[in-house]
Design a protein around this motif. Structure first.
Motif, mmCIF file in Angstrom:
data_model
loop_
_atom_site.group_PDB
_atom_site.id
_atom_site.type_symbol
_atom_site.label_atom_id
_atom_site.label_comp_id
_atom_site.label_asym_id
_atom_site.label_seq_id
_atom_site.Cartn_x
_atom_site.Cartn_y
_atom_site.Cartn_z
ATOM 1 N N CYS A 100 -42.608 12.102 37.705
ATOM 2 C CA CYS A 100 -42.628 11.603 36.324
ATOM 3 C C CYS A 100 -43.899 12.017 35.595
ATOM 4 O O CYS A 100 -43.843 12.466 34.439
ATOM 5 C CB CYS A 100 -42.487 10.081 36.326
ATOM 6 N N VAL A 101 -45.041 11.877 36.238
ATOM 7 C CA VAL A 101 -46.322 12.216 35.608
ATOM 8 C C VAL A 101 -46.426 13.723 35.404
ATOM 9 O O VAL A 101 -46.811 14.185 34.324
ATOM 10 C CB VAL A 101 -47.509 11.669 36.438
ATOM 11 N N ARG A 102 -46.090 14.509 36.414
ATOM 12 C CA ARG A 102 -46.161 15.971 36.273
ATOM 13 C C ARG A 102 -45.181 16.467 35.220
ATOM 14 O O ARG A 102 -45.472 17.399 34.480
ATOM 15 C CB ARG A 102 -45.890 16.655 37.613
ATOM 16 N N GLY A 103 -44.020 15.840 35.129
ATOM 17 C CA GLY A 103 -43.066 16.212 34.081
ATOM 18 C C GLY A 103 -43.623 15.938 32.698
ATOM 19 O O GLY A 103 -43.498 16.765 31.783
ATOM 20 N N ALA A 104 -44.262 14.783 32.535
ATOM 21 C CA ALA A 104 -44.872 14.439 31.242
ATOM 22 C C ALA A 104 -46.013 15.399 30.912
ATOM 23 O O ALA A 104 -46.152 15.832 29.760
ATOM 24 C CB ALA A 104 -45.374 12.991 31.266
ATOM 25 N N LEU A 105 -46.811 15.745 31.904
ATOM 26 C CA LEU A 105 -47.916 16.690 31.676
ATOM 27 C C LEU A 105 -47.382 18.086 31.359
ATOM 28 O O LEU A 105 -47.948 18.798 30.526
ATOM 29 C CB LEU A 105 -48.842 16.734 32.884
ATOM 30 N N GLY A 106 -46.295 18.466 31.997
ATOM 31 C CA GLY A 106 -45.674 19.755 31.707
ATOM 32 C C GLY A 106 -45.180 19.824 30.268
ATOM 33 O O GLY A 106 -45.313 20.863 29.607
ATOM 34 N N THR A 107 -44.644 18.732 29.780
ATOM 35 C CA THR A 107 -44.193 18.676 28.387
ATOM 36 C C THR A 107 -45.368 18.839 27.434
ATOM 37 O O THR A 107 -45.282 19.585 26.450
ATOM 38 C CB THR A 107 -43.465 17.337 28.115
ATOM 39 N N VAL A 108 -46.477 18.177 27.720
ATOM 40 C CA VAL A 108 -47.677 18.312 26.885
ATOM 41 C C VAL A 108 -48.188 19.744 26.913
ATOM 42 O O VAL A 108 -48.551 20.307 25.873
ATOM 43 C CB VAL A 108 -48.788 17.329 27.339
ATOM 44 N N LEU A 109 -48.209 20.351 28.089
ATOM 45 C CA LEU A 109 -48.676 21.730 28.211
ATOM 46 C C LEU A 109 -47.789 22.675 27.406
ATOM 47 O O LEU A 109 -48.297 23.522 26.664
ATOM 48 C CB LEU A 109 -48.719 22.158 29.682
ATOM 49 N N ARG A 110 -46.473 22.525 27.525
ATOM 50 C CA ARG A 110 -45.560 23.368 26.742
ATOM 51 C C ARG A 110 -45.776 23.166 25.248
ATOM 52 O O ARG A 110 -45.792 24.130 24.481
ATOM 53 C CB ARG A 110 -44.110 23.082 27.115
ATOM 54 N N ASP A 111 -45.947 21.921 24.829
ATOM 55 C CA ASP A 111 -46.198 21.644 23.412
ATOM 56 C C ASP A 111 -47.494 22.292 22.946
ATOM 57 O O ASP A 111 -47.545 22.892 21.870
ATOM 58 C CB ASP A 111 -46.252 20.138 23.148
ATOM 59 N N GLN A 112 -48.552 22.165 23.750
ATOM 60 C CA GLN A 112 -49.836 22.748 23.364
ATOM 61 C C GLN A 112 -49.777 24.270 23.338
ATOM 62 O O GLN A 112 -50.309 24.897 22.434
ATOM 63 C CB GLN A 112 -50.946 22.281 24.305
ATOM 64 N N LEU A 113 -49.117 24.876 24.326
ATOM 65 C CA LEU A 113 -48.990 26.333 24.339
ATOM 66 C C LEU A 113 -48.132 26.811 23.177
ATOM 67 O O LEU A 113 -48.428 27.833 22.555
ATOM 68 C CB LEU A 113 -48.410 26.809 25.676
ATOM 69 N N GLY A 114 -47.083 26.061 22.877
ATOM 70 C CA GLY A 114 -46.240 26.407 21.732
ATOM 71 C C GLY A 114 -47.001 26.299 20.428
ATOM 72 O O GLY A 114 -46.880 27.164 19.549
ATOM 73 N N GLN A 115 -47.798 25.262 20.295
ATOM 74 C CA GLN A 115 -48.615 25.081 19.092
ATOM 75 C C GLN A 115 -49.628 26.213 18.966
ATOM 76 O O GLN A 115 -49.826 26.763 17.888
ATOM 77 C CB GLN A 115 -49.334 23.732 19.127
#
Length: 147
Positions: A100-115
């Motif tokens: 759950c935590v790694r999935g949430a962190l992965g989402t943040v990373l994808r959002d930041q890289l996309g931004q």
């Protein structure tokens, strides 16, 4: 009050998860009593205290993340892990929390890289759009003219 805090600290992880789940999974949060909400908050705080170093280890394993955004996401992932944890499996909370935590962190990373990619693309196209419209007074000799 110290007695209640010490009993929370002494509770097993399974008991703390059960208390948290009653609060987090309640269909109507307003129907919970003040005591139930307070017990749930204290149980979550105790679990967070026990897992805080582990959460930061997960965050620090992805150094490109903004620490504030990452910690917020990790807390949401940790809360989701507690709310959805199946106590009957006999597995440790850390096993499910990892996903759950790694999935949430992965989402943040994808959002930041996309931004970052959007900003880079915007910067590249913006300079092309306005490059023709910019005038340099030194190149045109306007700064050196005497009036």
């Amino acid at each position: 009050m110290a007695n209640l805090n010490s009993t929370i600290t002494l509770q097993t992880e399974q008991n703390l998860i059960e208390v948290c789940q009653r609060m987090l999974c309640a269909p109507n949060k307003e129907a919970l009593t003040h005591s139930e909400k307070r017990s749930g908050d204290r149980a979550f705080a105790e679990l967070l205290k026990r897992y805080n170093r582990w959460i930061w280890k997960q965050i620090n394993s992805i150094p490109r993340l903004d620490s504030d955004d990452a910690y917020s996401a990790a807390l949401e992932g940790f809360q989701k892990a507690i709310a959805t944890f199946n106590l009957t499996t006999g597995n440790a909370l850390a096993s499910w929390a990892y996903h759950c935590v790694r999935g949430a962190l992965g989402t943040v990373l994808r959002d930041q890289l996309g931004q970052a990619a959007r900003v880079e693309k915007l910067a590249a196209t913006t300079s092309l759009v306005y490059e023709d419209e910019l005038r340099d007074p030194y190149e045109e000799g306007l700064c050196c003219k005497k009036w």
